[in-house]
Design an enzyme around this catalytic site. Structure first.
Site, short mmCIF file in Angstrom:
data_model
loop_
_atom_site.label_atom_id
_atom_site.label_comp_id
_atom_site.label_asym_id
_atom_site.label_seq_id
_atom_site.Cartn_x
_atom_site.Cartn_y
_atom_site.Cartn_z
N LYS A 24 0.85 -1.21 0.00
CA LYS A 24 0.00 0.00 0.00
C LYS A 24 0.88 1.26 0.00
O LYS A 24 0.66 2.18 -0.77
CB LYS A 24 -0.88 0.00 1.24
CG LYS A 24 -1.52 1.33 1.56
CD LYS A 24 -2.46 1.28 2.75
CE LYS A 24 -1.77 1.49 4.07
NZ LYS A 24 -1.46 2.87 4.45
N ASN A 25 1.91 1.26 0.88
CA ASN A 25 2.71 2.48 1.05
C ASN A 25 3.76 2.69 -0.03
O ASN A 25 4.45 3.71 -0.03
CB ASN A 25 3.34 2.49 2.45
CG ASN A 25 2.27 2.65 3.52
OD1 ASN A 25 1.12 2.97 3.20
ND2 ASN A 25 2.63 2.40 4.76
N ARG A 94 -5.20 10.78 4.08
CA ARG A 94 -4.22 11.82 4.17
C ARG A 94 -3.08 11.66 3.18
O ARG A 94 -2.41 12.62 2.83
CB ARG A 94 -3.69 11.94 5.59
CG ARG A 94 -2.95 10.71 6.09
CD ARG A 94 -2.36 10.99 7.41
NE ARG A 94 -1.75 12.29 7.44
CZ ARG A 94 -0.56 12.57 6.91
NH1 ARG A 94 0.11 11.62 6.31
NH2 ARG A 94 -0.07 13.77 6.98
N CYS A 118 -5.06 11.90 12.20
CA CYS A 118 -5.80 10.64 12.27
C CYS A 118 -5.60 10.12 13.69
O CYS A 118 -5.01 10.77 14.54
CB CYS A 118 -5.26 9.66 11.24
SG CYS A 118 -3.56 9.21 11.55
N ARG A 123 -0.04 14.41 12.42
CA ARG A 123 0.48 14.26 11.06
C ARG A 123 0.83 15.61 10.40
O ARG A 123 0.22 16.03 9.43
CB ARG A 123 -0.51 13.48 10.18
CG ARG A 123 -1.09 12.23 10.80
CD ARG A 123 -0.08 11.16 11.14
NE ARG A 123 0.52 10.53 9.99
CZ ARG A 123 0.00 9.47 9.36
NH1 ARG A 123 -1.15 8.99 9.74
NH2 ARG A 123 0.62 8.93 8.33
N PRO A 124 1.74 16.38 11.00
CA PRO A 124 2.09 17.70 10.42
C PRO A 124 2.76 17.56 9.06
O PRO A 124 3.17 16.46 8.67
CB PRO A 124 3.08 18.27 11.45
CG PRO A 124 3.63 17.10 12.15
CD PRO A 124 2.56 16.05 12.15
N ASP A 126 5.13 20.14 7.99
CA ASP A 126 6.14 21.20 7.94
C ASP A 126 7.38 20.81 7.12
O ASP A 126 7.96 21.64 6.41
CB ASP A 126 6.56 21.60 9.36
CG ASP A 126 7.03 20.40 10.17
OD1 ASP A 126 6.25 19.44 10.33
OD2 ASP A 126 8.19 20.40 10.60
N ASP A 306 4.71 0.71 12.01
CA ASP A 306 3.49 0.07 11.48
C ASP A 306 3.35 -1.38 11.94
O ASP A 306 2.32 -2.00 11.69
CB ASP A 306 3.46 0.12 9.95
CG ASP A 306 3.26 1.53 9.46
OD1 ASP A 306 3.42 1.76 8.25
OD2 ASP A 306 2.96 2.40 10.29
N ARG A 398 -8.43 -0.83 4.81
CA ARG A 398 -7.55 0.18 4.21
C ARG A 398 -6.19 -0.41 3.86
O ARG A 398 -5.50 0.11 2.98
CB ARG A 398 -7.34 1.35 5.19
CG ARG A 398 -8.54 2.24 5.38
CD ARG A 398 -8.16 3.46 6.21
NE ARG A 398 -6.89 3.98 5.73
CZ ARG A 398 -5.95 4.51 6.52
NH1 ARG A 398 -6.15 4.56 7.80
NH2 ARG A 398 -4.82 4.97 6.01
#
Ligand code: EPZ
Length: 421
Positions: A24-25, A94, A118, A123-124, A126, A306, A398
């Site tokens: 997925k990632n 996201r 989430c 989950r910034p 910057d 994860d 997901r």
């Protein structure tokens, strides 16, 4: 989300072979990278997951053509004409923030709503913004939107304060069409970054160093269509290995790159599991009780965050007391309360969780709070003494393709109850 539930029979010893799906990632940034191509991108081995469906929906909203069949995803971005996507879609997933880099490179402007936080953290972004600004992008942030505009992208030196996976990917995808060379330092080293480099180079880009902390990108004029096979999902593979240990079973996980899960293999061996890696599969069999051990989650090649919830489920029934320190996300212990309902003995001290192993978990009514927490509870239910009802399994959809079929083939007894709206 319809919030379906699983009814899972406990004490199921799992054995047999299971084939992991594409990562997925890896697939999510690869789909975003298709925005850069003047032509068709064909991705093979794309998992059919809700996050993937949402990401292709994002590209369709931007005007791309997409077609999905037998895990092959065909994307044609020649008809791309939009430069913004609506808030509702952004909030669903996201990772759609990964369109920032490629959209800036492709058509010089993009406007996204700031992706929501989430369950696991704020989950910034910057580091994404810092890196893009260094490439000459003007960023306006207001009313929850991020608008990025660039007349011309210029290669530059970019230093990341944190080896952020998403920031590394966004900067790579912006830099490939910039004028000049970009060097990203303190880059993330995850295998999914290497997979993205491989796709970009097949498209005609000049990217070197992915998998190390320094990535060099020499800007080119344009990128063409190509085809590419997505790497296997190392987190799905690790989840199945833990299922074998928790149920005292014997599982061979196929379609895996053992190197990508070396931290998980090392920890499973440390706790006493027998792990037999092959070139593209790993077999795990286990008898008796797993031994307690300590874990600290770190950026790759450290122990992956994860896999933290799933490993905690295993340590909940280990012999002895374990400590898990979660250094990546500030709120990734949502599964602790649910595991406690199953009889686990876990206390949280800031970023650390202290797990006192119990001999068995009890069946209970529990709910998935996020994707990997759901996976942890799924594994716990298979090993528990009695049956378990696991609510909100849409979170699990997901990240795990065909989970029911895969686990029934290993001997699990479970039913999915579709919740009536
Ligand atoms: C990716 O998220 C993965 N998602 C996550 O997987 C994974 O947990 C995470 O990397 C870490 O490995 C995808 O690849 C789609 P980060 P990402 O930017 O890129 C902080 C799953 O379960 N940070 O590496 O968002 C951030 O708050 C998901 O499949 C900043 O401070 O992760 C976090 O603490 C969950 N500023 C840390 O860095 C930034 O600009 C790591 O985040 C960006 C990140």
């Amino acid at each position: 989300m319809t919030m379906d539930r699983y009814v899972i029979t406990g004490k199921q010893r799992l054995e047999g072979r299971v084939r992991t799906s594409g990562a997925k990632n890896a697939a999510l940034p690869l789909i975003a990278a298709a925005i850069l191509a003047e032509g068709k991108i064909v991705l093979q081995g794309v998992p059919l997951l809700t996050d993937i469906v949402y990401m292709t929906e994002v590209l369709r909203k931007l005007g791309c053509q997409t077609e999905f069949e037998d895990n092959n995803l065909i994307i044609d971005s020649t008809t791309l004409h939009e430069s913004t996507i609506d808030e509702e879609l952004m909030r669903k997933m996201r990772a759609s923030n990964l369109i920032l880099g490629p959209m800036i490179a492709r058509n010089g402007r993009v406007k996204i709503s700031r992706p929501g936080g989430c369950a696991i953290g704020t989950r910034p972004m910057d580091q994404h913004i810092k890196g893009l600004k260094e490439l000459g992008v003007t960023i306006h942030e207001k009313h929850g939107y991020i608008e990025a505009i660039a007349e011309k992208l210029r290669g530059n030196e970019v230093y990341l304060d944190i080896p952020s996976v998403g920031a590394t990917e966004n900067i790579m995808m912006a830099a490939v069409l910039a004028q000049g060379t970009t060097t990203v330092r303190n880059a993330a080293r995850e295998p999914e970054i290497v997979d993205l480099q491989n796709l970009l180079n097949k498209m005609g880009a000049k990217v070197r160093g992915a998998g190390t902390h320094v990535i060099k990108i020499e800007g080119v004029k344009e990128l063409r269509g190509t085809e590419h096979s997505v790497i296997p999902d190392r987190i799905e593979a690790g989840t199945h290995l833990i299922a074998a240990v928790m149920t005292g079973g014997d599982i061979t996980v196929e379609n895996v790159i053992p190197e990508h899960i070396s931290p998980v293999i090392a920890k499973l061996r440390q706790g006493g599991a027998e792990v037999i890696p092959n070139s593209d599969s790993v077999r795990v069999k286990h008898k008796g009780r797993f031994k307690a051990l300590d874990i600290k989650t770190l950026a790759y090649p450290g122990f992956p965050t994860d896999m933290q919830p799933q490993f905690m489920a295993l340590l909940a029934i280990a012999e002895g007391t374990s400590i898990i320190t979660e250094t990546i996300f500030e709120n990734r212990f949502q599964h602790v309360a649910e595991l406690t309902r199953m009889g686990a003995k876990i206390t949280i001290e800031g970023r650390a969780a202290v797990i006192c192993g119990v001999p068995k978990l009890e069946g209970a009514f529990v709910e998935a709070t996020d994707l990997r927490a759901g996976a942890a509870l799924f594994l716990s239910a298979l090993a528990a003494e009695e049956g378990t009802v696991l609510e909100k399994v849409d979170h699990i959809d997901r990240g795990y393709e065909n989970l029911e079929e895969k686990y029934r083939a290993l001997g699990a007894k479970l039913q999915r109850v579709v919740k009536q709206p």
